[in-house]
Design a protein around this motif. Sequence first.
Motif, PDB file in Angstrom:
ATOM      1  N   TYR A 136       0.835  -1.211   0.000  1.00  0.00           N
ATOM      2  CA  TYR A 136       0.000   0.000   0.000  1.00  0.00           C
ATOM      3  C   TYR A 136       0.869   1.260   0.000  1.00  0.00           C
ATOM      4  O   TYR A 136       0.571   2.221  -0.709  1.00  0.00           O
ATOM      5  N   GLN A 147      -8.204   8.779  -1.873  1.00  0.00           N
ATOM      6  CA  GLN A 147      -9.189   7.880  -1.254  1.00  0.00           C
ATOM      7  C   GLN A 147     -10.014   8.648  -0.210  1.00  0.00           C
ATOM      8  O   GLN A 147     -11.248   8.569  -0.181  1.00  0.00           O
ATOM      9  N   MET A 259      -7.907  -6.463   2.002  1.00  0.00           N
ATOM     10  CA  MET A 259      -7.118  -7.174   3.010  1.00  0.00           C
ATOM     11  C   MET A 259      -6.612  -8.521   2.505  1.00  0.00           C
ATOM     12  O   MET A 259      -7.353  -9.278   1.863  1.00  0.00           O
TER      13      MET A 259
HETATM   14  C1  LIG Z   1      -9.550   1.739   0.362  1.00  0.00           C
HETATM   15  S1  LIG Z   1      -8.895   2.276   1.879  1.00  0.00           S
HETATM   16  C2  LIG Z   1     -10.365   2.752   2.770  1.00  0.00           C
HETATM   17  C3  LIG Z   1     -10.103   3.728   3.861  1.00  0.00           C
HETATM   18  C4  LIG Z   1     -11.357   4.258   4.571  1.00  0.00           C
HETATM   19  N1  LIG Z   1     -12.056   3.215   5.297  1.00  0.00           N
HETATM   20  C5  LIG Z   1     -12.287   4.924   3.602  1.00  0.00           C
HETATM   21  O1  LIG Z   1     -13.372   4.401   3.352  1.00  0.00           O
HETATM   22  O2  LIG Z   1     -11.930   5.965   3.057  1.00  0.00           O
HETATM   23  C6  LIG Z   1      -8.449   0.768   2.666  1.00  0.00           C
HETATM   24  C7  LIG Z   1      -7.766   0.954   4.000  1.00  0.00           C
HETATM   25  O3  LIG Z   1      -7.679  -0.325   4.631  1.00  0.00           O
HETATM   26  C8  LIG Z   1      -6.445  -0.375   5.309  1.00  0.00           C
HETATM   27  N2  LIG Z   1      -6.137  -1.773   5.544  1.00  0.00           N
HETATM   28  C9  LIG Z   1      -5.908  -2.737   4.638  1.00  0.00           C
HETATM   29  N3  LIG Z   1      -5.660  -3.915   5.261  1.00  0.00           N
HETATM   30  C10 LIG Z   1      -5.756  -3.678   6.597  1.00  0.00           C
HETATM   31  C11 LIG Z   1      -5.624  -4.486   7.760  1.00  0.00           C
HETATM   32  N4  LIG Z   1      -5.343  -5.773   7.673  1.00  0.00           N
HETATM   33  N5  LIG Z   1      -5.798  -3.897   8.965  1.00  0.00           N
HETATM   34  C12 LIG Z   1      -6.095  -2.579   9.062  1.00  0.00           C
HETATM   35  N6  LIG Z   1      -6.218  -1.766   8.008  1.00  0.00           N
HETATM   36  C13 LIG Z   1      -6.065  -2.306   6.781  1.00  0.00           C
HETATM   37  C14 LIG Z   1      -5.497   0.350   4.356  1.00  0.00           C
HETATM   38  O4  LIG Z   1      -4.307   0.738   5.014  1.00  0.00           O
HETATM   39  C15 LIG Z   1      -6.358   1.490   3.905  1.00  0.00           C
HETATM   40  O5  LIG Z   1      -6.229   2.606   4.743  1.00  0.00           O
END
Ligand SMILES: C[S@@+](CC[C@H](N)C(=O)[O-])C[C@H]1O[C@@H](n2cnc3c(N)ncnc32)[C@H](O)[C@@H]1O
Length: 360
Positions: A136, A147, A259
Amino acid sequence: MTTAQQTEAFIDKLLQSTRGAFEIFGMYLGVRLGYYRALSESGPADSQKLAERTGTYERYAREWLEHQAICGILEVDDESIDAKSRRYTLPEPYQEVLADEESVNYLGALPIIFAGALRPLHAVVQAYKTGGGVAYAEYGADLVEGQAGMNRAMFLKEMGSSWLPTITDVHRRLLSDPPARVADVGAGAGWSSIAIARSYPKAEIDGFDLDQPSVEIARENARRAGIDGRVKFHLRDAADPLLAGQYDLVAAFECIHDMADPVSALRTMSHLAGPTGTVLVVDERVGESFSTTKNDIDWMMYGWSILHCLPVGMADKPSAETGTVMRPDTLRAYAREAGFKSVEILPIENYFFRFYRLIP
Ligand SMILES: C[S@@+](CC[C@H](N)C(=O)[O-])C[C@H]1O[C@@H](n2cnc3c(N)ncnc32)[C@H](O)[C@@H]1O
């Protein structure tokens, strides 16, 4: 249509797409350099005036203005006069789309997230060959900011006035005493957490994300919103089984499909909700099944997926290899594996999102 006509139509389609791509990156310059804002706030301008207002170089400003007019984004007063004397206007109906971050119609973040999605393009090509992923962090600040900007106004406007009030038991709990506790996993720049805190003045929110820059931006956003006493952001992996607590609402906005291990994340969400809390997953409103004609937004979600979401979700191994196009049945399978009994699709209308309540 003859074969030659079909070829011609296809070439025309590709040229129109190229035009669209140039429009998007012209918009990137317009947003980043403050051109749209200057035209919106201070009115029509010629190239010299726009350059002065924005601290940019006249020749570049002139080229950009002409491109925007040719694309039909800006209007030009009199195209026959000397290039430096022409005045350009950002039409009023376009101003909220390109220059008003508070509007739910704001799309100024679109070229920003686009540029972010393209940043590690060579690494993405490599990942396609090896089956690896792209972290990421490789997508950089544009991706995080874009985003956040895409969702910010929608979260702030819809969360407490429309989305959560539809889930009446959750809504009542968020309003009541003792103060409800909310966990927001994959919180990104924090706007979903901030929206919940603003709408429910008693609620206490913990946002979790494993991207350090996002967590720092989220903390700053909460501080600026004046609610950092009730909204805390933590650098944590949502899939970490050691994540502990007891929450009335555990939500994941537009992140489960990103994820590597969505099942572990859902299992953690289940623990955090305990026997009485609610687990809410908000993710892309893609079609129920693959179709080249039936689904209205799958073209966009596949676009994000091929460049960003799938490579990101494959950066950590082992990976579920989900991608942006996480269909309802895929989530149902993840939820079952994580121990939920069923998944209810909530009657909340949104162009981009589908709302799922996971039933323990
Ligand atoms: C597409 S963004 C969405 C961010 C926010 N929820 C929004 O709707 O604007 C995805 C987010 O999920 C986080 N993320 C991905 N895998 C994760 C994990 N295993 N644990 C925590 N955060 C995670 C990323 O770092 C990123 O900030």
